[in-house]
Design a protein around this motif. Structure first.
Motif, PDB file in Angstrom:
ATOM      1  N   SER A  35       0.829  -1.199   0.000  1.00 50.36           N
ATOM      2  CA  SER A  35       0.000   0.000   0.000  1.00 50.36           C
ATOM      3  C   SER A  35       0.868   1.255   0.000  1.00 50.36           C
ATOM      4  O   SER A  35       1.840   1.364   0.758  1.00 50.36           O
ATOM      5  N   ARG A  36       0.506   2.202  -0.874  1.00 49.84           N
ATOM      6  CA  ARG A  36       1.248   3.462  -0.926  1.00 49.84           C
ATOM      7  C   ARG A  36       1.058   4.267   0.361  1.00 49.84           C
ATOM      8  O   ARG A  36       1.934   5.042   0.736  1.00 49.84           O
ATOM      9  N   GLN A  37      -0.062   4.106   0.994  1.00 49.41           N
ATOM     10  CA  GLN A  37      -0.284   4.809   2.256  1.00 49.41           C
ATOM     11  C   GLN A  37       0.630   4.258   3.342  1.00 49.41           C
ATOM     12  O   GLN A  37       1.155   5.006   4.165  1.00 49.41           O
ATOM     13  N   TRP A  38       0.856   2.952   3.347  1.00 46.59           N
ATOM     14  CA  TRP A  38       1.805   2.376   4.302  1.00 46.59           C
ATOM     15  C   TRP A  38       3.222   2.873   4.010  1.00 46.59           C
ATOM     16  O   TRP A  38       3.975   3.193   4.923  1.00 46.59           O
ATOM     17  N   GLN A  39       3.573   2.934   2.717  1.00 48.51           N
ATOM     18  CA  GLN A  39       4.908   3.413   2.352  1.00 48.51           C
ATOM     19  C   GLN A  39       5.109   4.872   2.754  1.00 48.51           C
ATOM     20  O   GLN A  39       6.239   5.324   2.925  1.00 48.51           O
ATOM     21  N   TYR A  40       4.026   5.613   2.887  1.00 48.88           N
ATOM     22  CA  TYR A  40       4.094   7.015   3.321  1.00 48.88           C
ATOM     23  C   TYR A  40       4.287   7.105   4.831  1.00 48.88           C
ATOM     24  O   TYR A  40       5.174   7.809   5.321  1.00 48.88           O
ATOM     25  N   TYR A  41       3.490   6.359   5.567  1.00 49.83           N
ATOM     26  CA  TYR A  41       3.529   6.493   7.020  1.00 49.83           C
ATOM     27  C   TYR A  41       4.659   5.704   7.687  1.00 49.83           C
ATOM     28  O   TYR A  41       5.000   5.987   8.832  1.00 49.83           O
ATOM     29  N   ILE A  42       5.251   4.735   6.989  1.00 50.03           N
ATOM     30  CA  ILE A  42       6.343   3.982   7.603  1.00 50.03           C
ATOM     31  C   ILE A  42       7.558   4.889   7.843  1.00 50.03           C
ATOM     32  O   ILE A  42       8.370   4.642   8.730  1.00 50.03           O
ATOM     33  N   TRP A  43       7.643   5.996   7.060  1.00 51.61           N
ATOM     34  CA  TRP A  43       8.746   6.941   7.284  1.00 51.61           C
ATOM     35  C   TRP A  43       8.625   7.639   8.633  1.00 51.61           C
ATOM     36  O   TRP A  43       9.614   8.182   9.145  1.00 51.61           O
ATOM     37  N   LEU A  44       7.429   7.635   9.224  1.00 53.93           N
ATOM     38  CA  LEU A  44       7.271   8.241  10.547  1.00 53.93           C
ATOM     39  C   LEU A  44       8.151   7.569  11.590  1.00 53.93           C
ATOM     40  O   LEU A  44       8.596   8.203  12.545  1.00 53.93           O
ATOM     41  N   VAL A  45       8.392   6.268  11.420  1.00 51.03           N
ATOM     42  CA  VAL A  45       9.273   5.551  12.348  1.00 51.03           C
ATOM     43  C   VAL A  45      10.670   6.168  12.319  1.00 51.03           C
ATOM     44  O   VAL A  45      11.296   6.391  13.356  1.00 51.03           O
ATOM     45  N   VAL A  46      11.155   6.464  11.116  1.00 53.65           N
ATOM     46  CA  VAL A  46      12.486   7.068  10.979  1.00 53.65           C
ATOM     47  C   VAL A  46      12.485   8.496  11.520  1.00 53.65           C
ATOM     48  O   VAL A  46      13.428   8.918  12.201  1.00 53.65           O
ATOM     49  N   VAL A  47      11.419   9.249  11.241  1.00 50.63           N
ATOM     50  CA  VAL A  47      11.337  10.635  11.709  1.00 50.63           C
ATOM     51  C   VAL A  47      11.360  10.680  13.237  1.00 50.63           C
ATOM     52  O   VAL A  47      12.083  11.491  13.842  1.00 50.63           O
ATOM     53  N   LEU A  48      10.615   9.810  13.887  1.00 46.32           N
ATOM     54  CA  LEU A  48      10.601   9.776  15.353  1.00 46.32           C
ATOM     55  C   LEU A  48      11.947   9.321  15.902  1.00 46.32           C
ATOM     56  O   LEU A  48      12.386   9.801  16.952  1.00 46.32           O
ATOM     57  N   ARG A  49      12.606   8.410  15.182  1.00 45.89           N
ATOM     58  CA  ARG A  49      13.949   7.981  15.603  1.00 45.89           C
ATOM     59  C   ARG A  49      14.930   9.156  15.547  1.00 45.89           C
ATOM     60  O   ARG A  49      15.831   9.269  16.400  1.00 45.89           O
ATOM     61  N   LEU A  50      14.765  10.017  14.548  1.00 43.14           N
ATOM     62  CA  LEU A  50      15.640  11.184  14.410  1.00 43.14           C
ATOM     63  C   LEU A  50      15.373  12.244  15.472  1.00 43.14           C
ATOM     64  O   LEU A  50      16.233  13.082  15.738  1.00 43.14           O
ATOM     65  N   LEU A  51      14.201  12.198  16.095  1.00 41.72           N
ATOM     66  CA  LEU A  51      13.825  13.240  17.050  1.00 41.72           C
ATOM     67  C   LEU A  51      14.027  12.843  18.504  1.00 41.72           C
ATOM     68  O   LEU A  51      14.467  13.658  19.318  1.00 41.72           O
ATOM     69  N   THR A 337       6.189  -3.641   9.522  1.00 43.14           N
ATOM     70  CA  THR A 337       6.017  -2.482  10.418  1.00 43.14           C
ATOM     71  C   THR A 337       6.614  -2.766  11.784  1.00 43.14           C
ATOM     72  O   THR A 337       7.343  -1.935  12.344  1.00 43.14           O
ATOM     73  N   VAL A 338       6.339  -3.951  12.322  1.00 39.57           N
ATOM     74  CA  VAL A 338       6.895  -4.333  13.633  1.00 39.57           C
ATOM     75  C   VAL A 338       8.419  -4.396  13.566  1.00 39.57           C
ATOM     76  O   VAL A 338       9.121  -3.936  14.482  1.00 39.57           O
ATOM     77  N   CYS A 339       8.948  -4.936  12.477  1.00 30.49           N
ATOM     78  CA  CYS A 339      10.410  -5.033  12.335  1.00 30.49           C
ATOM     79  C   CYS A 339      11.058  -3.649  12.289  1.00 30.49           C
ATOM     80  O   CYS A 339      12.120  -3.427  12.895  1.00 30.49           O
ATOM     81  N   MET A 340      10.429  -2.717  11.577  1.00 30.23           N
ATOM     82  CA  MET A 340      10.976  -1.366  11.509  1.00 30.23           C
ATOM     83  C   MET A 340      10.954  -0.692  12.877  1.00 30.23           C
ATOM     84  O   MET A 340      11.913  -0.010  13.268  1.00 30.23           O
ATOM     85  N   ILE A 341       9.857  -0.876  13.607  1.00 32.03           N
ATOM     86  CA  ILE A 341       9.759  -0.268  14.945  1.00 32.03           C
ATOM     87  C   ILE A 341      10.814  -0.847  15.873  1.00 32.03           C
ATOM     88  O   ILE A 341      11.512  -0.119  16.598  1.00 32.03           O
ATOM     89  N   LEU A 342      10.963  -2.167  15.862  1.00 32.30           N
ATOM     90  CA  LEU A 342      11.974  -2.809  16.711  1.00 32.30           C
ATOM     91  C   LEU A 342      13.379  -2.375  16.305  1.00 32.30           C
ATOM     92  O   LEU A 342      14.249  -2.150  17.156  1.00 32.30           O
ATOM     93  N   GLY A 343      13.603  -2.254  14.986  1.00 28.58           N
ATOM     94  CA  GLY A 343      14.909  -1.792  14.530  1.00 28.58           C
ATOM     95  C   GLY A 343      15.214  -0.388  15.005  1.00 28.58           C
ATOM     96  O   GLY A 343      16.339  -0.085  15.421  1.00 28.58           O
ATOM     97  N   ALA A 344      14.195   0.489  14.973  1.00 30.31           N
ATOM     98  CA  ALA A 344      14.388   1.863  15.451  1.00 30.31           C
ATOM     99  C   ALA A 344      14.670   1.892  16.943  1.00 30.31           C
ATOM    100  O   ALA A 344      15.522   2.655  17.418  1.00 30.31           O
ATOM    101  N   VAL A 345      13.971   1.049  17.702  1.00 30.08           N
ATOM    102  CA  VAL A 345      14.146   1.034  19.157  1.00 30.08           C
ATOM    103  C   VAL A 345      15.539   0.539  19.533  1.00 30.08           C
ATOM    104  O   VAL A 345      16.259   1.161  20.331  1.00 30.08           O
TER     105      VAL A 345
END
Length: 554
Positions: A35-51, A337-345
């Motif tokens: 989903s293109r919407q998922w591809q849009y919001y998955i970047w939020l994980v990276v943005v929050l990691r940067l903040l 999504t779970v893998c990206m969140i765990l990777g960010a954490v």
């Protein structure tokens, strides 16, 4: 403080770069399958990691930075002795030069004077931190100013839409989209494409009102989708991250990818509302938007319908291929999504408590090597228990060779000790205590393996080799300039550890000493000139003192 804050930002940038590279590498695979919407919001994980520097106590960046900090800290202490172990007692460093005087003949002397001045490194680090902050603020102010100029330009040249048919259709679409906020509809012929501006007072601005009912409906649905999802807030959050991490080229790529993903996801959301069978009509609306006559291009913090020709071609292709995703894809999306969140954490960030531990561990000397884990995790209770156990074992060894301790005073065969010296076989100090009231000078002797073999009086020759230079300088030659001989030392308002800490000084900082006094526990303290301190003292503090073993002559 600025140095510490920049360390945290740098660690966030490094850990987030790993996530950015992962998403960029998987872009080709994810593009048409997820989903293109998922591809849009998955970047939020990276943005929050940067903040935010969130993460568990043990994480990737924390381990990397702690390893680096330990290496940097230990390297200077190893410079003077090839086989020397790092001393746990901060005050032992102040006698390193004296210990080198009794090294084997022919061995080259290397000491504190050959180290790169840590004060210069500290100034350089703070300078880099302030430079980063100034550039970040400058970029943020510039972006805010550009956005305000664009909104002001749009507002001045925009006129309300009075066409009753368009207004009726607009209100119907607004209700269908479930947008509960009041959204204005205006026209500005100087714009290059339909645009949504404003966060709290949103306004859709059209290049012209002469559009077909079908195109008008698609345009309004597209812009209302941006409004409903608060995409402008998302874009401003990304721009703030770009300013914060301006030195990282990957964040600029991330910003562009998010802007593109925003339009793709909005197209997909419109198709879900209108039906995928209308993809061809919606694509034609995009082509018409590109033909707008306006020349004024929008900033990166507004939501628009049109795009550049390269992106438009990709968007048209994506629109024609949109369709409902299978259950397998949805499950895989959740897993990723779970893998990206765990990777960010678990990527983590620089451990702020590590710097606090360095300050606290400087003043309290202990015997023996201190476990780094206790300091890093701040397990005070475990550390205290370990210290008590070590001191108890040490005193048992001292008593076996005739040395006892009452309070803070050492005794040898019933005589109060003036200088008590416990030196390792490699000539690095283990324990040194000076009590001006004592009458004898005593040393502890060791085998090569470190085992205590006995105690003996210091000979006049040994005393002269170790402390002769100190005597020649004379205790009454004040004031004189001295330098901090440890990473961080505390300045107190009295001669004793029970007095309040009124300031901190870093390694190699210069201070003017006015005299020496004996404080509580028989320990010597230097009275220092307040005006010579780098940190301003409270006017209510009459006198400042630093423990004598934490300062040295140049």
């Amino acid at each position: 403080m600025m140095n510490l804050f920049f360390k945290v930002i740098l660690s966030l940038s490094v850990s987030s770069s790993l996530l950015i590279l992962i998403l960029l590498a998987g872009k080709r695979f994810l593009k048409n399958k997820f989903s293109r919407q998922w591809q849009y919001y998955i970047w939020l994980v990276v943005v929050l990691r940067l903040l935010f520097p969130f993460g568990p106590e043990i994480n990737l960046m924390g381990s990397v930075y702690q390893t680096f900090d330990r290496t940097v800290t230990q390297t200077p202490s190893l410079a003077g002795q090839e086989n020397s172990q790092r001393d746990a007692d901060d005050f032992a460093v102040s006698f390193e030069n004296a210990a080198q005087e009794i090294q084997e003949p022919g061995q080259e002397k290397t000491g504190l004077d050959e180290k790169q001045p840590e004060s210069r490194i500290s100034v350089l680090r703070n300078g880099i931190g302030w430079l980063w902050l100034l550039i970040a603020l400058g970029m943020l102010i510039r972006k805010i100013t550009a956005y305000q100029s664009f909104v002001r330009y749009v507002s001045v040249g925009a006129e309300p839409v009075f066409d009753s048919i368009l207004l009726e259709e607009f209100f119907a679409v607004t209700k269908q989209m479930g947008v509960n906020r009041r959204v204005e509809l205006r026209v500005n012929p100087l714009l290059a494409s339909p645009t949504l501006t404003g966060i709290f007072h949103p306004c859709i601005v059209l290049p012209n009102a002469d559009v077909s009912p079908k195109d008008f409906r698609y345009i309004v649905m597209h812009e209302l989708t941006h409004c409903k999802r608060w995409d402008i807030c998302y874009k401003w959050l990304v721009q703030f991250v770009v300013c914060l991490h301006w030195f990282n080229p990957l964040v600029y790529i991330m910003s562009q990818e998010i802007n593109n993903a925003c339009e793709f996801s909005c197209d997909e959301a419109v198709m879900e509302k209108t039906g995928y069978e209308n993809a061809q009509d919606y694509g034609r609306t995009l082509l018409d938007a590109m033909a707008a006559v306006g020349k004024y291009r929008e900033s990166s913090t507004v939501a628009t319908l049109s795009a550049n020709k390269v992106l438009l071609k990709e968007r048209l292709g994506a629109i024609m291929s949109y369709g409902e995703k299978s259950g397998t894809v949805r499950i895989l999306t959740a897993v990723l999504t779970v893998c990206m969140i765990l990777g960010a954490v678990f990527a983590g960030a620089y451990p702020i408590q590590a710097d606090a531990a360095e300050v606290s561990e400087t003043e309290e000397p202990t015997a023996g090597s201190r476990p780094i884990l206790f300091d890093r995790l701040e397990k005070d209770e475990e550390k205290d228990e370990w210290k008590e156990e070590l001191e108890k074992k040490q005193m048992e060894e001292y008593r076996a060779v005739g040395v006892t301790k009452e309070g803070k005073n050492y005794y040898y065969q019933g005589q109060l000790v003036n200088i008590f010296l416990d030196m390792r076989p490699n000539y690095s100090f283990y324990t040194l205590d000076i009590n001006p009231a004592g009458t004898v000078n005593v040393k502890i002797m060791h085998r090569e393996d470190g085992q205590i073999t006995g105690a003996a009086y210091l000979s006049e020759e040994e005393f002269a080799e170790l402390f002769g230079d100190m005597e020649e300088e004379g205790e009454d030659e004040y004031p004189r300039v001295m330098y901090v001989n440890c990473h961080v030392c505390k300045v107190r308002d009295g001669a004793g550890e029970e007095f309040s800490v009124v300031g901190l000084m870093a390694a190699e900082e210069e201070v003017t000493v006015l005299g020496m006094v004996e404080g509580s526990g028989g320990r010597n303290w230097y009275r220092v000139d307040k005006e010579s301190l780098t940190e301003d003292m409270d006017i209510s503090v009459e006198e400042c003192y630093i423990r004598a073993d934490l300062l040295r002559e140049k």
